[in-house]
Design an enzyme around this catalytic site. Structure first.
Site, mmCIF file in Angstrom:
data_model
loop_
_atom_site.group_PDB
_atom_site.id
_atom_site.type_symbol
_atom_site.label_atom_id
_atom_site.label_comp_id
_atom_site.label_asym_id
_atom_site.label_seq_id
_atom_site.Cartn_x
_atom_site.Cartn_y
_atom_site.Cartn_z
ATOM 1 N N GLY A 146 0.821 -1.212 0.000
ATOM 2 C CA GLY A 146 0.000 0.000 0.000
ATOM 3 C C GLY A 146 0.853 1.258 0.000
ATOM 4 O O GLY A 146 0.419 2.306 0.467
ATOM 5 N N LEU A 147 2.080 1.173 -0.509
ATOM 6 C CA LEU A 147 2.974 2.338 -0.548
ATOM 7 C C LEU A 147 3.230 2.797 -1.982
ATOM 8 O O LEU A 147 4.168 3.516 -2.271
ATOM 9 C CB LEU A 147 4.298 2.015 0.162
ATOM 10 N N ASP A 197 -1.932 8.571 -6.146
ATOM 11 C CA ASP A 197 -0.598 7.968 -6.058
ATOM 12 C C ASP A 197 0.338 8.502 -7.133
ATOM 13 O O ASP A 197 1.498 8.829 -6.876
ATOM 14 C CB ASP A 197 -0.692 6.438 -6.172
HETATM 15 C C1 GLA Z 1 -5.075 3.374 -3.833
HETATM 16 C C2 GLA Z 1 -5.413 4.133 -5.112
HETATM 17 C C3 GLA Z 1 -5.586 5.625 -4.844
HETATM 18 C C4 GLA Z 1 -6.540 5.865 -3.685
HETATM 19 C C5 GLA Z 1 -6.180 4.998 -2.485
HETATM 20 C C6 GLA Z 1 -7.195 5.102 -1.385
HETATM 21 O O1 GLA Z 1 -3.807 3.766 -3.378
HETATM 22 O O2 GLA Z 1 -4.406 3.946 -6.067
HETATM 23 O O3 GLA Z 1 -6.032 6.247 -6.007
HETATM 24 O O4 GLA Z 1 -7.870 5.648 -4.076
HETATM 25 O O5 GLA Z 1 -6.037 3.649 -2.839
HETATM 26 O O6 GLA Z 1 -7.185 6.361 -0.822
#
Ligand code: GLA
Length: 420
Positions: A146-147, A197
């Site tokens: 999640g990074l 992101d």
């Molecule tokens: C992932 C997605 C982002 C955003 C986050 C949740 O990282 O790529 O666009 O939606 O989840 O905030």
């Protein structure tokens, strides 16, 4: 940090770049022309708001994708890209004149292929005008945590392709590049993600978080001011991997859109309205009429936007009011609770990690960061409490789950760049 689950001390970027150049030289018999770099991110607050037209507040971190790049080998087929992953010693070959999804074993290259495709789609750079490339890539952004390791790969690719085309990084419209990289993710890889992101990986600023209005794409850098207060930004990886191109993420997005459509009908707003366009009072006005699931999803998004703006306010005034630090912590906690109960994207391991953090002295706040269904927590911790934090959280997490939590201390860094 003390013993426990901290990730191995990070090699400096300089050392990594030198090692990458050397490996490239050994593999291809000549030096790369340049190295392109792009960072991963942690989101401080503002989760799942970006595809609802709302606000996010992420930080570009000192974990990066590095790409050593040169033109094609003499005699190579025009448009041929040969890409090697330094860490995994894997190779994949594709052609810029025929951009297709990679076979399963080479799916890690879809982000690269997808960016070339998307830049063409957006009319920013015609991939067919490039003669080809040799690329060696290396990354210290933890994957599946999640990074945003994939966004970092996308931005590094985009900058590399422009550099190959002779367009200097300084002259690029980075917001447009971020949008193209999002298209690569949505239209090529098949994950329906928002803009956060890619945007932060392209536009991050040192020592700051970026407040991004994901609708207008206006943004401003807000100094974190953590160093002055003896605070550190720490991520803890639950070791429960996540993946976006299946299931939950796309479903949440659809549920948000359902809620927005319903609210638009009730309040006579345009059909393409997003949750950003509604207040909590308006949402509460349809409680019992809108189905419970989209209602809860919308409640998360609408309250999260408010928490994000409140957090920005606190940081912008430099924690001037006495209660600011504790309010900041409370906002992070409320964000987590909202993701756990209303958005239902946390997993028990991640809930445990934030709870362990909340119970630890010297922790200002903690919440899950990123898309969810596993991944990392983000923690703001007093520097002097770091050793105990790392030891205690790691040990207790290990006792209860049998898993090794990895800790990373992050600095906020600048967005993607070309290292000549
Ligand atoms: C992932 C997605 C982002 C955003 C986050 C949740 O990282 O790529 O666009 O939606 O989840 O905030």
């Amino acid at each position: 940090m003390g013993q426990g689950g901290e990730a191995p001390a990070q090699t400096t970027q300089e050392t990594r770049v030198a090692a990458l150049r050397q490996a490239f030289q050994e593999r291809f018999g000549e030096a790369p022309r340049f190295v392109s770099r792009a960072p991963g991110r942690v989101n401080l607050i503002g989760e799942h708001t970006d595809y609802n037209g709302g606000f996010v507040f992420p930080v570009a971190i000192n974990r990066t994708v590095l790409m050593a790049v040169a033109g094609p080998e003499a005699g190579a087929t025009p448009g041929e890209v040969r890409i090697i992953s330094k860490e995994y010693d894997r190779e994949s070959v594709f052609n810029l004149n025929n951009l297709e999804k990679a076979p399963e074993a080479e799916r890690w290259t879809n982000y690269v292929r997808g960016v070339a495709w998307a830049l063409g789609q957006r009319g920013l750079l015609d991939p067919a005008t490039l003669s080809g490339a040799r690329i060696m890539l290396e990354s210290d952004v933890p994957q599946g945590a999640g990074l945003s390791s994939s966004a970092a790969l996308e931005i590094a690719t985009a900058l590399a392709l422009f550099q190959l085309a002779g367009t200097p990084a300084a002259s690029l419209n980075r917001a447009k590049i971020a949008l193209a990289c999002q298209l690569a993710e949505n239209g090529f890889v098949g994950a329906n993600t928002g803009i956060m992101d890619q945007f932060i990986s392209a536009l991050g600023q040192p020592d700051s978080a970026l407040l991004i209005d994901t609708r207008s794409l206006e943004y401003r850098a807000v100094p974190l001011g953590f160093a002055d207060r003896g605070l550190k930004l720490v991520a803890v990886n639950s070791a429960v991997p996540h993946r976006h191109d299946t299931g939950g993420y796309n479903q949440r997005r659809a549920e948000c859109e359902e809620a927005a459509r319903y609210l638009a009908q009730v309040y006579g707003k345009p059909e393409n309205s997003q949750l950003r366009d509604f207040t909590l009072e308006q949402l509460l006005g349809v409680q019992g009429k809108l189905a419970p699931t989209p209602f809860k999803r919308a409640r998360h998004v609408i309250t999260e936007d408010a928490r994000t703006l409140k957090t920005v306010e606190i940081l912008e005034r430099g924690f001037a009011h006495e209660s600011d630090l504790s309010t900041f912590g409370r906002l992070l906690r409320e964000s987590h609770e909202s993701m756990r109960l209303d958005f239902e994207i946390t997993v028990p391991e991640v809930d445990l990690l934030v709870e362990l953090a909340w119970n630890q002295p010297g922790v200002v706040g903690a919440r899950m960061t990123g898309g969810g269904f596993g991944g990392c927590t983000v923690n703001v911790v007093e520097e002097k409490a770091l050793d105990a934090f790392s030891e205690q959280v790691w040990q207790k997490y290990r006792q209860e789950t049998g898993l090794d939590a990895r800790m990373y201390i992050f600095d906020a860094v600048e967005g993607g760049s070309i290292l000549e």
